[in-house]
Scaffold this motif. Structure first.
Motif, PDB file in Angstrom:
ATOM      1  N   SER A  67       0.849  -1.193   0.000  1.00 15.29           N
ATOM      2  CA  SER A  67       0.000   0.000   0.000  1.00 15.29           C
ATOM      3  C   SER A  67       0.882   1.239   0.000  1.00 15.29           C
ATOM      4  O   SER A  67       2.101   1.155   0.236  1.00 15.29           O
ATOM      5  CB  SER A  67      -0.898   0.012   1.232  1.00 15.29           C
ATOM      6  OG  SER A  67      -0.107   0.225   2.409  1.00 15.29           O
ATOM      7  N   ALA A  68       0.289   2.399  -0.227  1.00 19.92           N
ATOM      8  CA  ALA A  68       1.060   3.642  -0.223  1.00 19.92           C
ATOM      9  C   ALA A  68       1.733   3.863   1.124  1.00 19.92           C
ATOM     10  O   ALA A  68       2.894   4.287   1.196  1.00 19.92           O
ATOM     11  CB  ALA A  68       0.152   4.819  -0.576  1.00 19.92           C
ATOM     12  N   ASP A  69       1.013   3.567   2.213  1.00 22.24           N
ATOM     13  CA  ASP A  69       1.588   3.750   3.547  1.00 22.24           C
ATOM     14  C   ASP A  69       2.716   2.752   3.804  1.00 22.24           C
ATOM     15  O   ASP A  69       3.746   3.105   4.400  1.00 22.24           O
ATOM     16  CB  ASP A  69       0.506   3.589   4.616  1.00 22.24           C
ATOM     17  CG  ASP A  69      -0.441   4.785   4.690  1.00 22.24           C
ATOM     18  OD1 ASP A  69      -0.087   5.851   4.141  1.00 22.24           O
ATOM     19  OD2 ASP A  69      -1.521   4.637   5.292  1.00 22.24           O
ATOM     20  N   SER A  74       8.523   1.661   4.307  1.00 17.09           N
ATOM     21  CA  SER A  74       9.737   0.950   3.907  1.00 17.09           C
ATOM     22  C   SER A  74      10.852   1.930   3.587  1.00 17.09           C
ATOM     23  O   SER A  74      12.006   1.714   3.978  1.00 17.09           O
ATOM     24  CB  SER A  74       9.447   0.065   2.687  1.00 17.09           C
ATOM     25  OG  SER A  74      10.629  -0.548   2.218  1.00 17.09           O
ATOM     26  N   ILE A  75      10.514   3.007   2.883  1.00 16.69           N
ATOM     27  CA  ILE A  75      11.519   4.002   2.522  1.00 16.69           C
ATOM     28  C   ILE A  75      12.064   4.696   3.768  1.00 16.69           C
ATOM     29  O   ILE A  75      13.281   4.788   3.977  1.00 16.69           O
ATOM     30  CB  ILE A  75      10.920   5.025   1.540  1.00 16.69           C
ATOM     31  CG1 ILE A  75      10.526   4.351   0.225  1.00 16.69           C
ATOM     32  CG2 ILE A  75      11.925   6.167   1.274  1.00 16.69           C
ATOM     33  CD1 ILE A  75       9.665   5.222  -0.675  1.00 16.69           C
ATOM     34  N   VAL A  76      11.158   5.180   4.616  1.00 20.36           N
ATOM     35  CA  VAL A  76      11.567   5.937   5.800  1.00 20.36           C
ATOM     36  C   VAL A  76      12.347   5.042   6.774  1.00 20.36           C
ATOM     37  O   VAL A  76      13.418   5.423   7.276  1.00 20.36           O
ATOM     38  CB  VAL A  76      10.340   6.552   6.499  1.00 20.36           C
ATOM     39  CG1 VAL A  76      10.742   7.162   7.842  1.00 20.36           C
ATOM     40  CG2 VAL A  76       9.692   7.601   5.604  1.00 20.36           C
ATOM     41  N   ARG A  77      11.826   3.853   7.020  1.00 18.65           N
ATOM     42  CA  ARG A  77      12.470   2.964   7.988  1.00 18.65           C
ATOM     43  C   ARG A  77      13.844   2.508   7.508  1.00 18.65           C
ATOM     44  O   ARG A  77      14.811   2.494   8.280  1.00 18.65           O
ATOM     45  CB  ARG A  77      11.578   1.752   8.241  1.00 18.65           C
ATOM     46  CG  ARG A  77      12.028   0.881   9.404  1.00 18.65           C
ATOM     47  CD  ARG A  77      11.072  -0.268   9.624  1.00 18.65           C
ATOM     48  NE  ARG A  77      11.440  -1.074  10.781  1.00 18.65           N
ATOM     49  CZ  ARG A  77      10.916  -2.261  11.062  1.00 18.65           C
ATOM     50  NH1 ARG A  77       9.986  -2.771  10.263  1.00 18.65           N
ATOM     51  NH2 ARG A  77      11.301  -2.924  12.131  1.00 18.65           N
ATOM     52  N   SER A  78      13.941   2.151   6.235  1.00 17.40           N
ATOM     53  CA  SER A  78      15.236   1.728   5.692  1.00 17.40           C
ATOM     54  C   SER A  78      16.261   2.844   5.811  1.00 17.40           C
ATOM     55  O   SER A  78      17.410   2.615   6.198  1.00 17.40           O
ATOM     56  CB  SER A  78      15.084   1.321   4.219  1.00 17.40           C
ATOM     57  OG  SER A  78      14.163   0.275   4.072  1.00 17.40           O
ATOM     58  N   ARG A  97      14.028  -5.415  -7.141  1.00 20.57           N
ATOM     59  CA  ARG A  97      13.531  -5.660  -8.495  1.00 20.57           C
ATOM     60  C   ARG A  97      13.298  -4.382  -9.304  1.00 20.57           C
ATOM     61  O   ARG A  97      12.613  -4.393 -10.318  1.00 20.57           O
ATOM     62  CB  ARG A  97      12.259  -6.519  -8.466  1.00 20.57           C
ATOM     63  CG  ARG A  97      12.438  -7.842  -7.731  1.00 20.57           C
ATOM     64  CD  ARG A  97      11.191  -8.687  -7.789  1.00 20.57           C
ATOM     65  NE  ARG A  97      11.238  -9.733  -6.759  1.00 20.57           N
ATOM     66  CZ  ARG A  97      10.229 -10.544  -6.475  1.00 20.57           C
ATOM     67  NH1 ARG A  97       9.092 -10.439  -7.135  1.00 20.57           N
ATOM     68  NH2 ARG A  97      10.358 -11.454  -5.535  1.00 20.57           N
ATOM     69  N   VAL A  98      13.837  -3.272  -8.836  1.00 16.58           N
ATOM     70  CA  VAL A  98      13.761  -1.982  -9.564  1.00 16.58           C
ATOM     71  C   VAL A  98      12.298  -1.649  -9.877  1.00 16.58           C
ATOM     72  O   VAL A  98      11.920  -1.412 -11.028  1.00 16.58           O
ATOM     73  CB  VAL A  98      14.615  -2.033 -10.854  1.00 16.58           C
ATOM     74  CG1 VAL A  98      14.785  -0.647 -11.444  1.00 16.58           C
ATOM     75  CG2 VAL A  98      15.979  -2.633 -10.572  1.00 16.58           C
ATOM     76  N   THR A  99      11.465  -1.585  -8.828  1.00 14.53           N
ATOM     77  CA  THR A  99      10.014  -1.562  -9.037  1.00 14.53           C
ATOM     78  C   THR A  99       9.304  -0.304  -8.526  1.00 14.53           C
ATOM     79  O   THR A  99       8.077  -0.307  -8.417  1.00 14.53           O
ATOM     80  CB  THR A  99       9.368  -2.775  -8.354  1.00 14.53           C
ATOM     81  OG1 THR A  99       9.774  -2.810  -6.975  1.00 14.53           O
ATOM     82  CG2 THR A  99       9.768  -4.069  -9.031  1.00 14.53           C
ATOM     83  N   SER A 100      10.014   0.757  -8.199  1.00 21.13           N
ATOM     84  CA  SER A 100       9.318   1.929  -7.656  1.00 21.13           C
ATOM     85  C   SER A 100       8.505   2.645  -8.735  1.00 21.13           C
ATOM     86  O   SER A 100       8.836   2.624  -9.919  1.00 21.13           O
ATOM     87  CB  SER A 100      10.307   2.893  -7.015  1.00 21.13           C
ATOM     88  OG  SER A 100      11.185   3.432  -7.988  1.00 21.13           O
ATOM     89  N   SER A 101       7.444   3.308  -8.284  1.00 23.44           N
ATOM     90  CA  SER A 101       6.618   4.141  -9.160  1.00 23.44           C
ATOM     91  C   SER A 101       7.090   5.589  -9.070  1.00 23.44           C
ATOM     92  O   SER A 101       7.952   5.941  -8.253  1.00 23.44           O
ATOM     93  CB  SER A 101       5.158   4.062  -8.720  1.00 23.44           C
ATOM     94  OG  SER A 101       5.005   4.673  -7.438  1.00 23.44           O
ATOM     95  N   LEU A 102       6.511   6.450  -9.878  1.00 22.40           N
ATOM     96  CA  LEU A 102       6.858   7.869  -9.811  1.00 22.40           C
ATOM     97  C   LEU A 102       6.573   8.444  -8.432  1.00 22.40           C
ATOM     98  O   LEU A 102       7.325   9.289  -7.938  1.00 22.40           O
ATOM     99  CB  LEU A 102       6.089   8.653 -10.878  1.00 22.40           C
ATOM    100  CG  LEU A 102       6.651   8.602 -12.296  1.00 22.40           C
ATOM    101  CD1 LEU A 102       5.707   9.324 -13.257  1.00 22.40           C
ATOM    102  CD2 LEU A 102       8.042   9.231 -12.356  1.00 22.40           C
ATOM    103  N   GLU A 103       5.491   7.991  -7.794  1.00 22.17           N
ATOM    104  CA  GLU A 103       5.174   8.509  -6.460  1.00 22.17           C
ATOM    105  C   GLU A 103       6.245   8.102  -5.450  1.00 22.17           C
ATOM    106  O   GLU A 103       6.645   8.904  -4.595  1.00 22.17           O
ATOM    107  CB  GLU A 103       3.801   8.021  -6.002  1.00 22.17           C
ATOM    108  CG  GLU A 103       3.394   8.541  -4.627  1.00 22.17           C
ATOM    109  CD  GLU A 103       3.508  10.060  -4.480  1.00 22.17           C
ATOM    110  OE1 GLU A 103       3.979  10.521  -3.417  1.00 22.17           O
ATOM    111  OE2 GLU A 103       3.148  10.793  -5.428  1.00 22.17           O
ATOM    112  N   GLN A 104       6.737   6.894  -5.529  1.00 17.36           N
ATOM    113  CA  GLN A 104       7.812   6.485  -4.625  1.00 17.36           C
ATOM    114  C   GLN A 104       9.116   7.205  -4.966  1.00 17.36           C
ATOM    115  O   GLN A 104       9.879   7.580  -4.063  1.00 17.36           O
ATOM    116  CB  GLN A 104       7.994   4.971  -4.689  1.00 17.36           C
ATOM    117  CG  GLN A 104       6.952   4.216  -3.887  1.00 17.36           C
ATOM    118  CD  GLN A 104       6.217   3.170  -4.688  1.00 17.36           C
ATOM    119  OE1 GLN A 104       6.752   2.626  -5.651  1.00 17.36           O
ATOM    120  NE2 GLN A 104       4.978   2.883  -4.307  1.00 17.36           N
TER     121      GLN A 104
END
Length: 232
Positions: A67-69, A74-78, A97-104
């Motif tokens: 989910s978005a949250d 994952s980003i913040v904690r990492s 797997r190089v899978t982020s979206s534009l929002e991420q």
């Protein structure tokens, strides 16, 4: 599982030692979980000059399944865990797997990342601009990756070396251009003794070729910023 744990326990150490013997710095893609359980080892690599790159909290946490949250967490904690381990925030991100979206990718910029490697649509880095920030996208090259080479295609370590050597020799015969050649080695795949020698062979090919800039992705980002600054 135990197969994946081999990476942090043994494989990555063997691969890092190979590169250090060759005098080559590495971009070490690091999950938040590794930073959480092995902070001292990670700091040792960072202090030795290797590029510590954020790689999500855990490898099964692939962005399209979150989910978005969950993705933001994952980003913040990492980021926080790696910063706590090495004493500074990582400057680059590559997703599982190089899978982020534009929002991420926008969230990477919000979190202060200078660059990410989650694009496959160009040969050279380019700037992504968002309403509230910007980030350098450094495209990933996919030709030299031990996991699909060995596990999907069933090829040998010797064929991995041959593939790389053949490509470099052929590129020298083409019109000169600047490109990025990534060589991916996973500690639980080619970090094992029966295959790690192939990475040593490739490192030797690279170290002997004066036309190659043996560098990290964060150094590529710094070079791009410096070049842009001089051109402004």
């Amino acid at each position: 599982d135990s197969y994946g744990r081999y990476n942090a326990g043994s494989g990555i150490h063997r691969l890092v030692r190979i590169l250090e013997r060759r005098g080559i710095p590495a971009s070490l893609l690091t999950s938040g979980r590794v930073a959480e359980v092995s902070p001292d080892r990670l700091k040792t690599y960072a202090d030795a000059g290797h590029d510590i790159v954020a790689h999500g909290y855990a490898q099964e946490m692939v962005f399209p399944t979150l989910s978005a949250d969950e993705a933001r967490s994952s980003i913040v904690r990492s980021t926080e865990l790696i910063e706590a381990a090495i004493g500074r925030r990582p400057s680059g991100w590559v997703s599982p797997r190089v899978t982020s979206s534009l929002e991420q990718q926008r969230e990477f910029a919000r979190q202060g990342y200078a660059w990410h490697g989650d694009v496959l649509d160009d040969d050279l880095p380019y700037v992504q601009r968002f309403a509230d920030g910007e980030i350098l996208a450094i495209p990933m090259s996919v030709e030299f990756n031990d996991l699909p080479h060995a596990m999907r295609f069933g090829r040998t370590p010797g064929q991995f070396v041959e593939l790389f050597a053949e490509a470099v020799a052929a590129l020298h015969k083409q019109p000169a251009e600047t490109i990025i050649l990534d060589v991916f080695a996973h500690g639980h795949c080619y970090g094992r003794p029966a295959a790690a020698w192939a990475i040593d062979e490739i490192a030797g090919i690279c170290a002997a070729d004066a036309a190659l800039w043996l560098t990290t992705r964060s150094e590529i980002a710094a070079h791009c910023r410096s070049t842009a600054s001089r051109a402004a």
